[in-house]
Design an enzyme around this catalytic site. Structure first.
Site, short mmCIF file in Angstrom:
data_model
loop_
_atom_site.label_atom_id
_atom_site.label_comp_id
_atom_site.label_asym_id
_atom_site.label_seq_id
_atom_site.Cartn_x
_atom_site.Cartn_y
_atom_site.Cartn_z
N CYS A 204 -9.75 3.99 3.96
CA CYS A 204 -8.66 4.92 3.67
C CYS A 204 -8.07 4.58 2.69
O CYS A 204 -7.84 3.21 1.99
CB CYS A 204 -7.20 4.40 4.44
SG CYS A 204 -5.57 4.50 4.50
N CYS B 241 -5.10 2.82 1.43
CA CYS B 241 -4.12 2.03 2.63
C CYS B 241 -5.37 0.64 1.29
O CYS B 241 -4.57 -0.35 0.90
CB CYS B 241 -5.58 1.97 3.46
SG CYS B 241 -5.68 2.46 5.20
#
Length: 101
Positions: free
Chosen positions: A31, A34
């Site tokens: 991600c 992230c």
């Protein structure tokens, strides 16, 4: 204080039974947002020893992500006295995460 990597077996002890507020970052290695958020979460962990900062890898712990209805990542959930008290979804400034506490 360093971030704590959570598993299903450690979640209750580290989060639900914590004597201080907890931020839990639900994330995944693939991600992009992230990875952008990771240094912000690490800063909070280092700068605020009064807050316990934990991470849940949603690929390794899908049951935890499901239990808290995590549909998008990154999702950061604040806990106080064993109860979820607020959620921030996506990459945001550090102040937004501190405001949860």
């Amino acid at each position: 204080m360093a971030e704590i990597n959570l598993t299903k077996s450690s979640f209750e002890t580290e989060v639900l039974n914590s004597d201080k507020p907890v931020l839990v970052d639900f994330w995944a290695t693939w991600c992009g947002p992230c990875r952008m958020l990771a240094p912000v979460i690490a800063e909070i962990a280092e700068e605020h020893p009064e807050i316990k900062v934990c991470k849940v890898n949603v690929d390794e712990e899908p049951e935890l992500a499901s239990a808290f209805n995590v549909m998008s990542i990154p999702t950061v959930i604040a806990f106080k006295e064993g109860k979820a008290t607020g959620t921030v979804i996506g990459y945001r400034p550090k102040a937004d995460f501190l405001a949860l506490i």
